[in-house]
Design a protein around this motif. Structure first.
Motif, PDB file in Angstrom:
ATOM      1  N   LEU A 204       0.808  -1.224   0.000  1.00 35.26           N
ATOM      2  CA  LEU A 204       0.000   0.000   0.000  1.00 35.26           C
ATOM      3  C   LEU A 204       0.843   1.279   0.000  1.00 35.26           C
ATOM      4  O   LEU A 204       0.310   2.369  -0.226  1.00 35.26           O
ATOM      5  CB  LEU A 204      -0.933   0.016   1.220  1.00 35.26           C
ATOM      6  CG  LEU A 204      -2.000  -1.091   1.271  1.00 35.26           C
ATOM      7  CD1 LEU A 204      -2.765  -1.004   2.588  1.00 35.26           C
ATOM      8  CD2 LEU A 204      -2.954  -0.986   0.093  1.00 35.26           C
ATOM      9  N   GLU A 205       2.131   1.136   0.257  1.00 38.55           N
ATOM     10  CA  GLU A 205       3.012   2.306   0.370  1.00 38.55           C
ATOM     11  C   GLU A 205       3.000   3.199  -0.876  1.00 38.55           C
ATOM     12  O   GLU A 205       2.904   4.427  -0.746  1.00 38.55           O
ATOM     13  CB  GLU A 205       4.441   1.868   0.691  1.00 38.55           C
ATOM     14  CG  GLU A 205       5.387   3.035   0.969  1.00 38.55           C
ATOM     15  CD  GLU A 205       6.769   2.562   1.396  1.00 38.55           C
ATOM     16  OE1 GLU A 205       6.966   1.342   1.489  1.00 38.55           O
ATOM     17  OE2 GLU A 205       7.634   3.428   1.614  1.00 38.55           O
ATOM     18  N   PRO A 206       3.076   2.637  -2.104  1.00 41.32           N
ATOM     19  CA  PRO A 206       3.051   3.513  -3.288  1.00 41.32           C
ATOM     20  C   PRO A 206       1.768   4.328  -3.426  1.00 41.32           C
ATOM     21  O   PRO A 206       1.755   5.357  -4.097  1.00 41.32           O
ATOM     22  CB  PRO A 206       3.197   2.522  -4.462  1.00 41.32           C
ATOM     23  CG  PRO A 206       3.827   1.314  -3.874  1.00 41.32           C
ATOM     24  CD  PRO A 206       3.271   1.229  -2.485  1.00 41.32           C
ATOM     25  N   LEU A 207       0.692   3.859  -2.797  1.00 40.56           N
ATOM     26  CA  LEU A 207      -0.582   4.568  -2.857  1.00 40.56           C
ATOM     27  C   LEU A 207      -0.734   5.562  -1.705  1.00 40.56           C
ATOM     28  O   LEU A 207      -1.746   6.264  -1.601  1.00 40.56           O
ATOM     29  CB  LEU A 207      -1.758   3.569  -2.810  1.00 40.56           C
ATOM     30  CG  LEU A 207      -1.737   2.444  -3.844  1.00 40.56           C
ATOM     31  CD1 LEU A 207      -3.002   1.598  -3.716  1.00 40.56           C
ATOM     32  CD2 LEU A 207      -1.598   2.979  -5.248  1.00 40.56           C
ATOM     33  N   GLY A 208       0.252   5.583  -0.813  1.00 37.84           N
ATOM     34  CA  GLY A 208       0.198   6.479   0.338  1.00 37.84           C
ATOM     35  C   GLY A 208      -0.784   6.038   1.403  1.00 37.84           C
ATOM     36  O   GLY A 208      -1.243   6.855   2.212  1.00 37.84           O
ATOM     37  N   LEU A 209      -1.073   4.737   1.446  1.00 38.93           N
ATOM     38  CA  LEU A 209      -2.070   4.235   2.388  1.00 38.93           C
ATOM     39  C   LEU A 209      -1.472   3.448   3.546  1.00 38.93           C
ATOM     40  O   LEU A 209      -2.199   3.062   4.461  1.00 38.93           O
ATOM     41  CB  LEU A 209      -3.082   3.338   1.647  1.00 38.93           C
ATOM     42  CG  LEU A 209      -3.916   4.007   0.557  1.00 38.93           C
ATOM     43  CD1 LEU A 209      -4.701   2.958  -0.223  1.00 38.93           C
ATOM     44  CD2 LEU A 209      -4.851   5.044   1.156  1.00 38.93           C
ATOM     45  N   ASP A 210      -0.175   3.184   3.480  1.00 45.37           N
ATOM     46  CA  ASP A 210       0.439   2.297   4.483  1.00 45.37           C
ATOM     47  C   ASP A 210       0.348   2.840   5.897  1.00 45.37           C
ATOM     48  O   ASP A 210       0.164   2.075   6.853  1.00 45.37           O
ATOM     49  CB  ASP A 210       1.911   2.031   4.125  1.00 45.37           C
ATOM     50  CG  ASP A 210       2.695   3.316   3.918  1.00 45.37           C
ATOM     51  OD1 ASP A 210       3.811   3.430   4.459  1.00 45.37           O
ATOM     52  OD2 ASP A 210       2.211   4.223   3.204  1.00 45.37           O
ATOM     53  N   THR A 211       0.437   4.150   6.056  1.00 43.67           N
ATOM     54  CA  THR A 211       0.441   4.730   7.404  1.00 43.67           C
ATOM     55  C   THR A 211      -0.944   4.718   8.054  1.00 43.67           C
ATOM     56  O   THR A 211      -1.069   4.982   9.245  1.00 43.67           O
ATOM     57  CB  THR A 211       0.960   6.179   7.379  1.00 43.67           C
ATOM     58  OG1 THR A 211       0.144   6.966   6.502  1.00 43.67           O
ATOM     59  CG2 THR A 211       2.395   6.223   6.885  1.00 43.67           C
ATOM     60  N   TYR A 212      -1.987   4.415   7.251  1.00 44.68           N
ATOM     61  CA  TYR A 212      -3.347   4.414   7.786  1.00 44.68           C
ATOM     62  C   TYR A 212      -3.748   3.062   8.363  1.00 44.68           C
ATOM     63  O   TYR A 212      -4.879   2.882   8.808  1.00 44.68           O
ATOM     64  CB  TYR A 212      -4.336   4.863   6.712  1.00 44.68           C
ATOM     65  CG  TYR A 212      -4.064   6.256   6.213  1.00 44.68           C
ATOM     66  CD1 TYR A 212      -3.848   6.506   4.860  1.00 44.68           C
ATOM     67  CD2 TYR A 212      -3.981   7.326   7.105  1.00 44.68           C
ATOM     68  CE1 TYR A 212      -3.571   7.780   4.415  1.00 44.68           C
ATOM     69  CE2 TYR A 212      -3.704   8.605   6.659  1.00 44.68           C
ATOM     70  CZ  TYR A 212      -3.499   8.836   5.307  1.00 44.68           C
ATOM     71  OH  TYR A 212      -3.214  10.103   4.863  1.00 44.68           O
ATOM     72  N   ILE A 213      -2.820   2.111   8.341  1.00 43.83           N
ATOM     73  CA  ILE A 213      -3.014   0.867   9.082  1.00 43.83           C
ATOM     74  C   ILE A 213      -2.106   0.956  10.299  1.00 43.83           C
ATOM     75  O   ILE A 213      -0.885   0.854  10.193  1.00 43.83           O
ATOM     76  CB  ILE A 213      -2.677  -0.372   8.227  1.00 43.83           C
ATOM     77  CG1 ILE A 213      -3.654  -0.487   7.070  1.00 43.83           C
ATOM     78  CG2 ILE A 213      -2.740  -1.633   9.090  1.00 43.83           C
ATOM     79  CD1 ILE A 213      -3.424  -1.686   6.180  1.00 43.83           C
ATOM     80  N   GLU A 214      -2.696   1.190  11.429  1.00 44.84           N
ATOM     81  CA  GLU A 214      -1.941   1.456  12.644  1.00 44.84           C
ATOM     82  C   GLU A 214      -1.815   0.216  13.522  1.00 44.84           C
ATOM     83  O   GLU A 214      -2.744  -0.582  13.623  1.00 44.84           O
ATOM     84  CB  GLU A 214      -2.613   2.572  13.451  1.00 44.84           C
ATOM     85  CG  GLU A 214      -2.679   3.901  12.709  1.00 44.84           C
ATOM     86  CD  GLU A 214      -3.316   4.995  13.551  1.00 44.84           C
ATOM     87  OE1 GLU A 214      -3.435   6.126  13.055  1.00 44.84           O
ATOM     88  OE2 GLU A 214      -3.709   4.716  14.710  1.00 44.84           O
ATOM     89  N   THR A 215      -0.654   0.085  14.149  1.00 42.72           N
ATOM     90  CA  THR A 215      -0.433  -0.972  15.134  1.00 42.72           C
ATOM     91  C   THR A 215      -0.784  -0.433  16.515  1.00 42.72           C
ATOM     92  O   THR A 215      -0.300   0.629  16.913  1.00 42.72           O
ATOM     93  CB  THR A 215       1.033  -1.428  15.132  1.00 42.72           C
ATOM     94  OG1 THR A 215       1.357  -1.950  13.843  1.00 42.72           O
ATOM     95  CG2 THR A 215       1.265  -2.512  16.187  1.00 42.72           C
ATOM     96  N   LYS A 216      -1.637  -1.123  17.207  1.00 45.79           N
ATOM     97  CA  LYS A 216      -1.976  -0.775  18.577  1.00 45.79           C
ATOM     98  C   LYS A 216      -1.285  -1.799  19.481  1.00 45.79           C
ATOM     99  O   LYS A 216      -1.718  -2.946  19.588  1.00 45.79           O
ATOM    100  CB  LYS A 216      -3.493  -0.800  18.786  1.00 45.79           C
ATOM    101  CG  LYS A 216      -4.237   0.201  17.912  1.00 45.79           C
ATOM    102  CD  LYS A 216      -3.813   1.629  18.189  1.00 45.79           C
ATOM    103  CE  LYS A 216      -4.555   2.623  17.335  1.00 45.79           C
ATOM    104  NZ  LYS A 216      -4.122   4.026  17.591  1.00 45.79           N
TER     105      LYS A 216
END
Length: 229
Positions: A204-216
């Motif tokens: 998802l990183e190339p789409l800029g979405l990787d940071t929106y999956i968060e680890t709790k």
């Protein structure tokens, strides 16, 4: 039950059509703010959209373009104008059908049934589409598409993403993810889930979405989404 979004500003017509469609066991949604049609569409995730051309603020063509940029949901246009160009424009924008006002309800229901049957084929798995952070997520095709491009996921990666975005802004425990993915968590290393989530983020990183999956930490994972008031 199929969900239908009826984008119609004539309150009398809206309620009449909603009542009739409800009798046919359809779940009908309207629009509260005609300046925020896309946001309401995204919140409802309807199986079919019926949209009038003449609407307040922006016309139906505008909203068709906006919806099509996020979803392949079937769209049926309504129009009280007798212009052949309206039908041509509707088809060019990706509409599935066009109905001239005034219309007989039997014609409307026949077109709805035909469109749903053609798109979803009642007897097969429906093509599931979701929008998340401006991207279209196609579960069956294992594809995520955004203005930045498209990526293809493995079935496990898509399964994880699906679980997360179906419960956006909620923490999904590692145990629940493992059970759902591999049936029995006792035979799966905890690291296996971590590896799969990391691979998903990398995709998802190339789409800029990787940071929106968060680890709790100590809890699990969460797909975040902006909340519109």
């Amino acid at each position: 039950m199929f969900k239908i979004m009826l984008i119609e500003d004539d309150a009398t017509l809206f309620h009449e059509v909603k009542e009739r469609l409800t009798q046919w066991s359809y779940d009908v949604y309207g629009i509260h703010d005609f300046g925020s049609v896309l946001q309401e569409f995204t919140a409802v995730q309807p199986d079919l959209v019926i949209i009038d051309i003449q609407l307040p603020k922006y016309d139906g063509f505008h909203w068709c373009r906006m919806i099509r940029s996020h979803s392949n949901v079937p769209i049926i246009f309504l129009s009280s104008r007798d212009h052949p160009t309206d039908m041509v424009m509707s088809m060019q924008l990706g509409a599935d059908d066009f109905i001239q006002k005034p219309f007989h309800f039997e014609v409307l229901i026949a077109k709805i049934q035909a469109t749903l049957r053609r798109v979803y084929n009642y007897n097969t798995e429906r093509t599931e589409l979701r929008t998340w952070r401006g991207a279209t997520v196609e579960y069956v095709k294992n594809m995520v598409t955004s203005p930045s491009g498209s990526v293809e996921l493995t079935k496990n990666e898509m399964f994880i993403l699906k679980m997360l975005i179906e419960r956006k802004n909620q923490i999904i425990s590692r145990e629940d993810l493992i059970k759902s993915l591999w049936d029995n968590e006792h035979f799966v290393s905890d690291n296996t889930l971590t590896v799969n989530v990391n691979r998903l983020r990398k995709k998802l990183e190339p789409l800029g979405l990787d940071t929106y999956i968060e680890t709790k930490v100590g809890q699990g994972y969460m797909a975040t989404e902006e909340v519109h008031s």
